[in-house]
Each structure stands twice: as structure tokens, then as C-alpha cells.
Motif scaffolding. Structure first.
Motif, PDB file in Angstrom:
ATOM      1  N   VAL A 198       0.847  -1.190   0.000  1.00 39.25           N
ATOM      2  CA  VAL A 198       0.000   0.000   0.000  1.00 39.25           C
ATOM      3  C   VAL A 198       0.880   1.237   0.000  1.00 39.25           C
ATOM      4  N   SER A 199       0.601   2.177  -0.913  1.00 38.91           N
ATOM      5  CA  SER A 199       1.300   3.464  -0.878  1.00 38.91           C
ATOM      6  C   SER A 199       0.318   4.535  -0.412  1.00 38.91           C
ATOM      7  N   VAL A 200       0.819   5.403   0.451  1.00 41.22           N
ATOM      8  CA  VAL A 200      -0.017   6.407   1.119  1.00 41.22           C
ATOM      9  C   VAL A 200       0.306   7.790   0.557  1.00 41.22           C
ATOM     10  N   SER A 201      -0.714   8.569   0.272  1.00 39.61           N
ATOM     11  CA  SER A 201      -0.529   9.891  -0.307  1.00 39.61           C
ATOM     12  C   SER A 201      -0.503  10.971   0.767  1.00 39.61           C
ATOM     13  N   GLU A 202      -0.208  12.186   0.366  1.00 37.80           N
ATOM     14  CA  GLU A 202      -0.175  13.317   1.278  1.00 37.80           C
ATOM     15  C   GLU A 202      -1.578  13.758   1.698  1.00 37.80           C
ATOM     16  N   GLN A 203      -2.607  13.132   1.122  1.00 41.52           N
ATOM     17  CA  GLN A 203      -3.967  13.426   1.557  1.00 41.52           C
ATOM     18  C   GLN A 203      -4.307  12.731   2.870  1.00 41.52           C
ATOM     19  N   ALA A 204      -3.468  11.808   3.287  1.00 47.63           N
ATOM     20  CA  ALA A 204      -3.723  11.064   4.524  1.00 47.63           C
ATOM     21  C   ALA A 204      -3.602  11.985   5.735  1.00 47.63           C
ATOM     22  N   ASP A 205      -4.118  11.503   6.858  1.00 46.52           N
ATOM     23  CA  ASP A 205      -4.049  12.284   8.086  1.00 46.52           C
ATOM     24  C   ASP A 205      -2.606  12.550   8.473  1.00 46.52           C
ATOM     25  N   LYS A 206      -2.361  13.727   9.024  1.00 43.97           N
ATOM     26  CA  LYS A 206      -1.021  14.105   9.434  1.00 43.97           C
ATOM     27  C   LYS A 206      -0.461  13.125  10.461  1.00 43.97           C
ATOM     28  N   ALA A 207       0.844  12.963  10.419  1.00 42.76           N
ATOM     29  CA  ALA A 207       1.506  12.029  11.332  1.00 42.76           C
ATOM     30  C   ALA A 207       1.621  12.640  12.719  1.00 42.76           C
ATOM     31  N   ARG A 208       1.650  11.785  13.712  1.00 41.44           N
ATOM     32  CA  ARG A 208       1.823  12.209  15.099  1.00 41.44           C
ATOM     33  C   ARG A 208       3.246  12.699  15.348  1.00 41.44           C
ATOM     34  N   PHE A 209       3.395  13.538  16.369  1.00 40.74           N
ATOM     35  CA  PHE A 209       4.724  13.987  16.771  1.00 40.74           C
ATOM     36  C   PHE A 209       5.294  12.989  17.776  1.00 40.74           C
ATOM     37  N   PRO A 210       6.573  12.673  17.665  1.00 39.38           N
ATOM     38  CA  PRO A 210       7.189  11.785  18.663  1.00 39.38           C
ATOM     39  C   PRO A 210       7.142  12.433  20.041  1.00 39.38           C
ATOM     40  N   ASN A 211       6.844  11.622  21.062  1.00 35.04           N
ATOM     41  CA  ASN A 211       6.900  12.129  22.432  1.00 35.04           C
ATOM     42  C   ASN A 211       8.278  11.833  23.027  1.00 35.04           C
ATOM     43  N   PHE A 212       8.486  12.279  24.253  1.00 33.35           N
ATOM     44  CA  PHE A 212       9.805  12.120  24.876  1.00 33.35           C
ATOM     45  C   PHE A 212      10.176  10.642  24.994  1.00 33.35           C
ATOM     46  N   LYS A 213       9.224   9.822  25.370  1.00 36.11           N
ATOM     47  CA  LYS A 213       9.489   8.391  25.505  1.00 36.11           C
ATOM     48  C   LYS A 213       9.923   7.794  24.168  1.00 36.11           C
ATOM     49  N   GLY A 214       9.224   8.192  23.096  1.00 33.86           N
ATOM     50  CA  GLY A 214       9.579   7.681  21.780  1.00 33.86           C
ATOM     51  C   GLY A 214      10.950   8.137  21.327  1.00 33.86           C
ATOM     52  N   LEU A 215      11.289   9.397  21.619  1.00 31.73           N
ATOM     53  CA  LEU A 215      12.596   9.923  21.245  1.00 31.73           C
ATOM     54  C   LEU A 215      13.717   9.177  21.954  1.00 31.73           C
ATOM     55  N   MET A 216      13.506   8.866  23.227  1.00 35.95           N
ATOM     56  CA  MET A 216      14.514   8.132  23.975  1.00 35.95           C
ATOM     57  C   MET A 216      14.646   6.705  23.464  1.00 35.95           C
ATOM     58  N   ALA A 217      13.502   6.090  23.128  1.00 34.90           N
ATOM     59  CA  ALA A 217      13.534   4.729  22.584  1.00 34.90           C
ATOM     60  C   ALA A 217      14.296   4.702  21.262  1.00 34.90           C
ATOM     61  N   ALA A 218      14.081   5.718  20.438  1.00 35.62           N
ATOM     62  CA  ALA A 218      14.767   5.781  19.149  1.00 35.62           C
ATOM     63  C   ALA A 218      16.263   5.967  19.325  1.00 35.62           C
ATOM     64  N   LYS A 219      16.638   6.778  20.299  1.00 30.16           N
ATOM     65  CA  LYS A 219      18.049   7.041  20.542  1.00 30.16           C
ATOM     66  C   LYS A 219      18.785   5.793  21.001  1.00 30.16           C
ATOM     67  N   LYS A 220      18.109   4.977  21.823  1.00 35.58           N
ATOM     68  CA  LYS A 220      18.739   3.786  22.384  1.00 35.58           C
ATOM     69  C   LYS A 220      18.569   2.538  21.516  1.00 35.58           C
ATOM     70  N   ALA A 221      17.727   2.617  20.509  1.00 33.65           N
ATOM     71  CA  ALA A 221      17.387   1.425  19.721  1.00 33.65           C
ATOM     72  C   ALA A 221      18.609   0.826  19.027  1.00 33.65           C
ATOM     73  N   ASP A 222      18.678  -0.487  19.026  1.00 31.54           N
ATOM     74  CA  ASP A 222      19.711  -1.216  18.294  1.00 31.54           C
ATOM     75  C   ASP A 222      19.186  -1.440  16.877  1.00 31.54           C
ATOM     76  N   VAL A 223      19.702  -0.686  15.938  1.00 37.44           N
ATOM     77  CA  VAL A 223      19.236  -0.772  14.555  1.00 37.44           C
ATOM     78  C   VAL A 223      20.273  -1.531  13.737  1.00 37.44           C
ATOM     79  N   PRO A 224      19.994  -2.768  13.371  1.00 38.79           N
ATOM     80  CA  PRO A 224      20.981  -3.552  12.618  1.00 38.79           C
ATOM     81  C   PRO A 224      21.200  -2.986  11.217  1.00 38.79           C
ATOM     82  N   THR A 225      22.440  -3.066  10.764  1.00 45.53           N
ATOM     83  CA  THR A 225      22.796  -2.629   9.416  1.00 45.53           C
ATOM     84  C   THR A 225      23.208  -3.842   8.597  1.00 45.53           C
ATOM     85  N   LEU A 226      22.521  -4.049   7.489  1.00 46.16           N
ATOM     86  CA  LEU A 226      22.785  -5.196   6.626  1.00 46.16           C
ATOM     87  C   LEU A 226      23.505  -4.747   5.362  1.00 46.16           C
ATOM     88  N   SER A 227      24.315  -5.621   4.822  1.00 42.58           N
ATOM     89  CA  SER A 227      24.977  -5.368   3.545  1.00 42.58           C
ATOM     90  C   SER A 227      24.158  -6.004   2.422  1.00 42.58           C
TER      91      SER A 227
END
Length: 283
Positions: A198-227
Motif C-alpha cells: 500500500v502506498s499512502v498519499s499526502e492526503q492522509a491524516d497528518k503524522a503524530r509527533f514523537p513524544n519524549f518516551k519515543g525519542l529516547m527509545a529511538a536514541k537507544k534502539a539497536d538498529v541492525p545494518t545489513l549489507s
């Protein structure tokens, strides 16, 4: 293409453990729209000397994925942000995690650099195959740095999954995705059986803003990098050297000049008419 299975086998048990159904949201790390975009010597977009962000259109796709997850808590959907791009692309994935995605995966390899839409979709297809039990792939309908809008359809062809494109909203009912697309011709009600893209257009509802908890989770997240090799991608199928088309010349767009200003001293209308005639807009 490896089959997508809904079960995994635990080698220490005699029973199969059901996997969490997964939504993959494709995100892209692109030059900020306020940055000046220039081409390198090989006519690819300079991505190193500009400020970069997660493409805004991807935020709409992440939002729709999160809404589906929240609407079906009993099914235990997992939202995975996936990107293929240069070093630093993990920032796009981390933005999605800050919004509420469960985890992310980055694929980066010099062999993939300069890929056209066919090869980019092929790389993404192979990267998706590294994720268990993918039943829905969400994308934006067109990236701001490419504006092609073809990737969802190409990916659909590679995976042989139905594609529901440029939608305003979507929801799941059992194993069916239902969506709404709005065009100048009217409102279209679309549906497809899972797995789907499914591809979503700009007519869709606006995205939510990250909260403090989400920002901290993103900062600490282990994001694997694949070749490319980790994803089973043959270097001969991707990259600038194997693109289906080649750019051989480019001309910078001229600086925007100031338009003609009409000072109305009683003859303003006549000046405008004369200008339109000169430019051939009216006889």
C-alpha cells in the motif's frame, strides 16, 4: 524469492510458535527540501553535503501503520521501519521508531549506490525477505528526491503481491486491506487480500509527533545494518553501473527572476492585456 511463512520452528521444541504479523514501512533518508540540491560528477544526487531528514511522505505511511496496529491490539502487529540508503540512513529509521515503530532495519552498501528505481525496488524486495511474517508493506506514494512514484508498483511486481496505491486511508478486516483513494474523478474504494503493498498519499491524516518516551527509545534502539550480501543481493543487479538508464548531461535550473510589476495608474488592465497578448495567452 523465499516464501513468507507465518510460523517458525523452535529447534528445542516439537511445536511451532506463531510469529507476530508484521507491517514493514519503507522510509527514505532524503535531502531536506530546504537544502540546495546538486548533482555529483556522475550525475547522482549529492547526499553528503546537505542536511537530510526522513522523507515527509514516509511519515504518513508510518502513521497509517501505527493506526492499524492500535486498531488490532489482539493480533499483536509489529511495525518495522526499513530503509536502503547511504551511511546515516538509520536516522530515518530512528525517526519512525520515535513515532512508535517497534524496530528498524538499515541496508547500506556501496554496491547499491546510484541504483535506479528497478534496482532500488529489487534491493528492498530482498531486504523485506530478511524479516519474518511480513503481511503488509507500506510506502509513501512518491519520494521528494525522486518524484517517480513507481517503486510500489515495481515492488508489487517483484513480490507478486497486489498493490493498492496513492490512498488517503486504510484499514484491515480479517485478511483484507480496504482503502480510499481520492482523485479529481471522485472517491475510489479499493481492497486487496493480504499480503499486499500500500502506498499512502499526502492526503492522509497528518503524522503524530514523537513524544519524549519515543525519542529516547529511538536514541537507544539497536538498529541492525545489513549489507547487500546479507540480503542475498547480487551486486550485478544493483548500482549505478547496472541502471537501466543513464544521465549524460544536466543543466542547472536558472535562478528565478522577478516578475513584471504592473503599477496601476488607471491603465493597469490595459497593461495586463498587452502582456498576455505579447506572451500569446490571448489573441
Amino acid at each position: 524469492m523465499p516464501a513468507v511463512s507465518g510460523y517458525k520452528t523452535n529447534e528445542h521444541k516439537d511445536v511451532a510458535e506463531k510469529l507476530m504479523p508484521c507491517m514493514v514501512v519503507l522510509v527514505k533518508y532524503v535531502p531536506d527540501s530546504w537544502s540546495k540540491r546538486i548533482l555529483t560528477e556522475d550525475f547522482t544526487l549529492d547526499r553528503e553535503n546537505v542536511d537530510a531528514v526522513m522523507d515527509e511522505i514516509n511519515e504518513f505511511a508510518v502513521e497509517q501503520a501505527l493506526r492499524i496496529k492500535e486498531a488490532h491490539p489482539e493480533e499483536g502487529w509489529e511495525v518495522v521501519a526499513l530503509t536502503v540508503g547511504p551511511a546515516g540512513s538509520d536516522q530515518a529509521v530512528r525517526k519512525a521508531i520515535a513515532m512508535g515503530a517497534d524496530r528498524g532495519v538499515v541496508v547500506t552498501d556501496d554496491a547499491i549506490a546510484g541504483s535506479d528505481v528497478l534496482a532500488t525496488a529489487w534491493a528492498l524486495n530482498n531486504a523485506i525477505n530478511t524479516i519474518d511474517d511480513v503481511r503488509l508493506v507500506l510506502t509513501g506514494d512518491a519520494s521528494t528526491d525522486g518524484k517517480m512514484g513507481a517503486l510500489p508498483a515495481v515492488l508489487s511486481e517483484y513480490r507478486q503481491w497486489p498493490a493498492v496505491t496513492s490512498v488517503k486511508s486504510l484499514q484491515l478486516t480479517d485478511d483484507t486491506v480496504q482503502a480510499e483513494r481520492i482523485t479529481h474523478d471522485g472517491v475510489w474504494e479499493l481492497q486487496a487480500s493480504l499480503p499486499a503493498i500500500v502506498s499512502v498519499s499526502e492526503q492522509a491524516d497528518k503524522a503524530r509527533f514523537p513524544n519524549f518516551k519515543g525519542l529516547m527509545a529511538a536514541k537507544k534502539a539497536d538498529v541492525p545494518t545489513l549489507s547487500a550480501a546479507d540480503c542475498g543481493i547480487d551486486p550485478a543487479t544493483v548500482g549505478l553501473a547496472h541502471a537501466a538508464t543513464a544521465v549524460t548531461a544536466a543543466t542547472a535550473r536558472a535562478e528565478r527572476s522577478r516578475g513584471t510589476v504592473v503599477h496601476d495608474s488607471g491603465d493597469g488592465a490595459a497593461q495586463i492585456v498587452a502582456f498576455l497578448k505579447t506572451e500569446g495567452f490571448i489573441d
